[in-house]
Write an enzyme that holds these catalytic residues in place. Structure first.
Site, PDB file in Angstrom:
ATOM      1  N   HIS A 259      -3.836  34.093  -7.643  1.00  0.00           N
ATOM      2  CA  HIS A 259      -2.839  33.783  -6.619  1.00  0.00           C
ATOM      3  C   HIS A 259      -1.992  35.000  -6.279  1.00  0.00           C
ATOM      4  CE1 HIS A 259      -0.637  30.869  -4.230  1.00  0.00           C
ATOM      5  NE2 HIS A 259       0.481  31.479  -4.605  1.00  0.00           N
ATOM      6  N   HIS A 296       8.441  29.409 -10.109  1.00  0.00           N
ATOM      7  CA  HIS A 296       9.113  30.696 -10.062  1.00  0.00           C
ATOM      8  C   HIS A 296      10.601  30.519  -9.770  1.00  0.00           C
ATOM      9  CE1 HIS A 296       7.614  29.829  -5.992  1.00  0.00           C
ATOM     10  NE2 HIS A 296       8.608  30.564  -5.509  1.00  0.00           N
ATOM     11  N   ASP A 302      17.552  33.768  -2.229  1.00  0.00           N
ATOM     12  CA  ASP A 302      17.417  32.399  -1.747  1.00  0.00           C
ATOM     13  C   ASP A 302      16.196  32.344  -0.835  1.00  0.00           C
ATOM     14  OD1 ASP A 302      19.597  31.477  -3.107  1.00  0.00           O
ATOM     15  OD2 ASP A 302      20.898  31.252  -1.360  1.00  0.00           O
TER      16      ASP A 302
END
Length: 384
Positions: A259, A296, A302
């Site tokens: 990934h 994660h 943010d």
């Protein structure tokens, strides 16, 4: 923009006399960061300083949702009202000192106003619909999946050819990522997109008199002015600063055995935030790969994610047009069962399209966001 472009007629040398039909044309240096940043030179039929009337000032301070707390959020744009105007009446949802993320739903029709954002570059993402972007630099035809990048200070308007929905991102220094460009501005081999994928403006000159209403936006409000000439009176321009468009379906995703992190999908960089695009791509193909995002916590960032289309394998309860905000300091990732169900997807195809804005400073939510927030979203990872 990272490369030189030219439209229409320009003189052999800059800052020299340039005549057209016995008329002395007016040269404008349109640039960023004083006289040391990117710029273009535009040649007008009329002095671009000419204003017939100064109109009203309208405050536009964003109202913060003060008791939003510090948690993950899911916002449903499907619940937002229509906007009367894509510029004056777009609905801000998420913001901080560096970025404003808004949404607009606009009916078919030609905008009656001209627009100019004095403080922020603008990125329009066409979630739904079709439009012609018109500007002092020329026009660009827009379709679903297009990003439109407009440098701050550009004078423009829209003709919406049908009902449209747009995600709008405002910030400074929105650019093609430096890692994709060589020293000459050419996009390198292995970059997320190539120069041919970029849609550039086609110049059309208007030599018309009348009353033309222009709205100049700052971070605090809107100033209306009236011109007695059509603002798209440029007969030629050249330089490195101009609007352009890019369609998400022309992006070339980088995939691998395992990934890949979101950084490989970086589409634009900006001051203290980046814009990434998750596009249709092959899943990871290592025999033991987990072809789905890992859990994660990017503590210092943010993450705002706009779900545009396709199947969002990592999450249930997400609809087209939803926006999630994942807070740094809170872990997020696949919902229960998603990892297990993804194991059968190795080597297959994922058709999702999503836009991610990752900020380096904490964002705030507006009162508009409060109206369309799902308060149960932070519990969506919990199975008793």
């Amino acid at each position: 923009m990272a490369f030189y472009y030219r439209q229409g007629e320009v003189p052999k040398k800059r800052h020299t006399i340039f005549m057209k039909d016995n008329l002395l044309l007016r040269e404008e240096v349109f640039g960023l960061n004083g006289f040391s940043g990117r710029y273009s030179l535009l040649y007008h039929l009329n002095p671009p300083t000419r204003i017939a009337k100064v109109g009203e000032w309208r405050n536009n301070l964003i109202e913060e949702w003060n008791n939003a707390g510090y948690r993950h959020h899911k916002l449903s744009t499907s619940k937002l009202r229509k906007s009367n105007d894509v510029f004056l009446d777009r609905i801000p949802l998420i913001f901080n000192e560096d970025v404003i993320i808004s949404y607009a739903k606009v009916d078919e029709g030609e905008s009656k106003l001209f627009y100019r954002n004095a403080d922020f570059d603008e990125v329009y993402y066409i979630q739904e619909g079709e439009a012609e972007f018109r500007s002092v630099f020329g026009s660009i035809e827009l379709v679903q999946g297009d990003y439109l990048v407009i440098p701050r200070g550009t004078t423009y308007t829209f003709n919406f050819k049908r009902y449209s929905e747009l995600l709008v991102i405002e910030g400074k220094q929105v650019e093609i990522p430096r890692q994709y460009r060589n020293d000459y501005g050419q996009l390198i081999e292995g970059s997320f997109y190539y120069n041919r994928d970029i849609k550039l403006p086609n110049l059309k000159t208007f030599n018309e008199k009348g009353d033309y209403n222009l709205v100049v936006k700052t971070s605090e409000g809107f100033q209306s002015i009236t011109l007695d000439y059509h603002p798209f009176d440029v007969i030629g321009w050249d330089g490195y600063l101009y609007p352009f468009a890019l369609n998400v379906y022309d992006l070339e995703p980088i995939t691998g055995k395992l990934h890949q992190p979101p950084t490989v999908y970086t589409t634009f960089t900006a001051n203290n935030f980046v814009i990434c695009t998750f596009v249709p791509r092959l899943f990871d193909y290592h025999p033991n790969s987990v072809p789905i995002s890992y859990y994660h916590d990017n503590v210092d960032a943010d993450e705002v994610l706009f779900y545009s289309s396709g199947q969002f394998m990592s999450r249930r309860g997400i609809s087209k047009g939803d926006i999630t905000l994942h807070r740094g300091g809170h872990v997020h990732g696949p919902q229960p069962g998603a990892v297990e169900s993804s194991l059968s997807k190795r080597g297959s195809y994922n058709d999702e399209v999503a836009v991610m804005v990752e900020t380096q400073r904490r964002v705030k939510l507006t009162n508009y966001a409060k109206e369309v927030d799902d308060p149960s979203y932070p519990l969506s990872w919990y199975i008793p």
